[in-house]
Design a protein around this motif. Sequence first.
Motif, PDB file in Angstrom:
ATOM      1  N   PRO A  69       0.826  -1.168   0.085  1.00  0.00           N
ATOM      2  CA  PRO A  69       0.039   0.021   0.081  1.00  0.00           C
ATOM      3  C   PRO A  69       1.000   1.316   0.148  1.00  0.00           C
ATOM      4  CG  PRO A  69       0.115  -0.954   2.177  1.00  0.00           C
ATOM      5  CD  PRO A  69       0.664  -1.787   1.286  1.00  0.00           C
ATOM      6  N   VAL A  70       0.324   2.199  -0.640  1.00  0.00           N
ATOM      7  CA  VAL A  70       1.056   3.566  -0.764  1.00  0.00           C
ATOM      8  C   VAL A  70       0.977   4.420   0.612  1.00  0.00           C
ATOM      9  CG1 VAL A  70       1.498   5.605  -2.057  1.00  0.00           C
ATOM     10  CG2 VAL A  70       1.038   3.387  -3.258  1.00  0.00           C
ATOM     11  N   THR A  71       1.596   4.269   1.557  1.00  0.00           N
ATOM     12  CA  THR A  71       1.323   4.881   2.628  1.00  0.00           C
ATOM     13  C   THR A  71       2.770   5.073   3.514  1.00  0.00           C
ATOM     14  OG1 THR A  71       0.066   4.873   4.894  1.00  0.00           O
ATOM     15  CG2 THR A  71       0.938   2.712   3.787  1.00  0.00           C
ATOM     16  N   GLY A  72       2.999   5.555   4.727  1.00  0.00           N
ATOM     17  CA  GLY A  72       4.078   5.915   5.403  1.00  0.00           C
ATOM     18  C   GLY A  72       4.001   7.058   6.160  1.00  0.00           C
ATOM     19  N   LEU A  73       5.165   7.621   6.420  1.00  0.00           N
ATOM     20  CA  LEU A  73       5.359   8.754   7.572  1.00  0.00           C
ATOM     21  C   LEU A  73       5.008   9.940   6.368  1.00  0.00           C
ATOM     22  CD1 LEU A  73       6.080   9.850  10.192  1.00  0.00           C
ATOM     23  CD2 LEU A  73       8.448   9.869   9.599  1.00  0.00           C
ATOM     24  N   ASP A  74       4.259  10.929   7.090  1.00  0.00           N
ATOM     25  CA  ASP A  74       4.221  12.256   6.693  1.00  0.00           C
ATOM     26  C   ASP A  74       5.202  12.924   7.095  1.00  0.00           C
ATOM     27  OD1 ASP A  74       3.266  14.517   5.273  1.00  0.00           O
ATOM     28  OD2 ASP A  74       1.150  14.240   5.782  1.00  0.00           O
ATOM     29  N   ILE A  75       6.302  13.293   6.438  1.00  0.00           N
ATOM     30  CA  ILE A  75       7.360  13.846   7.110  1.00  0.00           C
ATOM     31  C   ILE A  75       7.185  15.257   7.060  1.00  0.00           C
ATOM     32  CG2 ILE A  75      10.157  14.065   6.709  1.00  0.00           C
ATOM     33  CD1 ILE A  75      10.103  11.596   5.134  1.00  0.00           C
ATOM     34  N   GLU A  76       7.646  16.115   8.295  1.00  0.00           N
ATOM     35  CA  GLU A  76       7.576  17.513   8.388  1.00  0.00           C
ATOM     36  C   GLU A  76       9.141  18.029   8.366  1.00  0.00           C
ATOM     37  OE1 GLU A  76       6.091  20.649  11.642  1.00  0.00           O
ATOM     38  OE2 GLU A  76       6.405  18.685  12.071  1.00  0.00           O
TER      39      GLU A  76
END
Length: 663
Positions: free
Chosen positions: A112-119
């Motif tokens: 799945p295309v997902t993961g950490l929403d990096i800031e």
Amino acid sequence: MVLCCHNNYNTRSDDIPEGDIDVVLQAKRADGVFWNYFKDHDMHVHVLDVLHQIRFYGVYRCGRLVYDCHLITALVERWRPETHTFHFRVGEATIILEDVQIIWALPIDGLPVTGLDIERSTEEWQIYCREYLGFSPDEEAFKGSRLHTHAIMNFIRTVEITHDTPRPTVVQYTRCIAMLLLGGLMCPDSSGNMVPLLYLSKLEEISAARNYSWGSAVLAFLYRELCHVSLKAKAAIGGALQLLQIWAWSCIIPLSPSLGVERLYMDQVQVNIDRFLPAAPYGAIWNCRHNFTRTVRTTVRVIRDILDNMQEDQFIWQPYDMDSDRIMAYAADFTPELWRSTCPLIFYAIVEIHHPERVLRQFGMRQNIPEMPDSRDMTLHQISRKARTGTDWGVQHILHIRRWQRRRDTIVNRPPISNERHTERGHWEWYNNITRRFVSSSTSRRVESEYQPGDGCMRDIVAEQIQALRLSNQPRPTDVEGLSRLLDRYDATLDNICQFVMHSNQNPTNKNNPSTSHRQRRSNSRMSTSSAERDNIGVDIAGPSTVYTPQDYYVPQPSQQDDWFQSAPYMPSHAESYSAHVDLDLGLGFNQPYASEYNVSPIPFPSFSAYRDQVESSSATTSSRLHINDDDDDNEQEQNIVEEIRRPRRQRHRRNCGTGGHF
């Protein structure tokens, strides 16, 4: 299982009866500059090779289509966010994983295309872009974690790829192309000119990018856009609308244009002396000159009316020729078993449910009555990336990711369609009870000089309600002489009315149509009243599979135990409540129920309900007069009543005054 009760949702189609019949959505996309540039500059074969490794090759080969915003608006009006299906006259249908893989050749199996929403700060994003895109954008090109598409295009114009270009430069250049395809065509948001840099994290390693399920991510984004714009008063819609438009053209015959001269190069692309890239996928055949002489375009009223009156043979449930060269070129990468998987579609914060069990005819299977949707799935629409920077969506949606990992355990399998039987018993009665049959309004803002949809829909409603009065299948009383003959005359009268109504529906004459001349209208009037034509009317009576009722007249009559009743576009129904009786007392001495296993029309027309109540109240005295018993006196009284019914009533004429001037 938690059942949905959507009585608080205001759909876009609710505003149409109030007069908002010409509001058209604006389709957002950010790929116009991209396609204009590559219209004059051929993409190098090395870039195409890397795109093929990422699995975006088919999207690029399909090119760019001009959006038909009127068609997209008409489709949105029929979208149901709790089931992710379009409610058409012929049943539920939707764009599914199969369509994504065949039209654009995107992979649907994988991670799945997902993961950490990096800031990151702006300076950190500039360094990140320098490493993976090959250039460092200006600070003005950033808006949070999103990058302006014009900044990427300005860099592409400055780079020229040749056979001698180093491999890292080609990869960076290809990432720029992939970002423009993702943010401009595959998953464009409502901004129309920004692309989230979050997508770039899945393109860092080219060899790993092909392992993601890009097809399910694109479909999840499209589902979310359709759900939001169908429930809220939004003026713009994003998502893979080109994918949706090609699907609609492929399935809906009255809206499908004729294909003309091809605009794209459709054959294979040679990489080297012994290696070729596949030919353009199925979606590329629609990138041509379109001929609309046999269909309509750019008129939301007409398209809405066509969908309201669409017949069964005007919708193609399986539009693809699986043996064609366009589809066989990518058949090795297809995963057809996942096309029928009831699974979550994941794209970072977005999670939408894939419901193939509701559109089994799209797989050549017989459609049954599906289960009610889970209300917990609707709460997923409230989750977004807004103000959620730093969230690890892989952890946030861990339960849905586990469901995705078990996607092969939820594959739907039903008996195939056989002997022209497309649905299971009772499906149409159930569907008519939960759907909104008509979207067009037939009563609001009637202007003589404009196109007025909906008149044929109203005739269908009348025909359906008259059909509900038929008594031809009812047991006839044999102990009352002459009553059976009276009922035969009653049935014949209903047949004539049904045929006349349906004939008027198939041959409408609109005297307010400015395109019809006075001589044509007068000729049509003479033809419509011709006795020879009336005698030769031979049309089928509208049944549950072809008659729909608008939500404006959706007034079910629940029983006392049906505490679930609510005035919502999507009406849930108990599985055990499909059997129903419509009691009809015509004042003829008996009250026989209209018995059938399922309701012919569970949605009574208001005027018909009032008429039925009036008949029932007025028939009380007559019913008591014709009540049959075993007493001799009652039998004698009963026979006198029958004789009274059979005896013709004498007509009394007014006396002449004697002056001789009367005739």
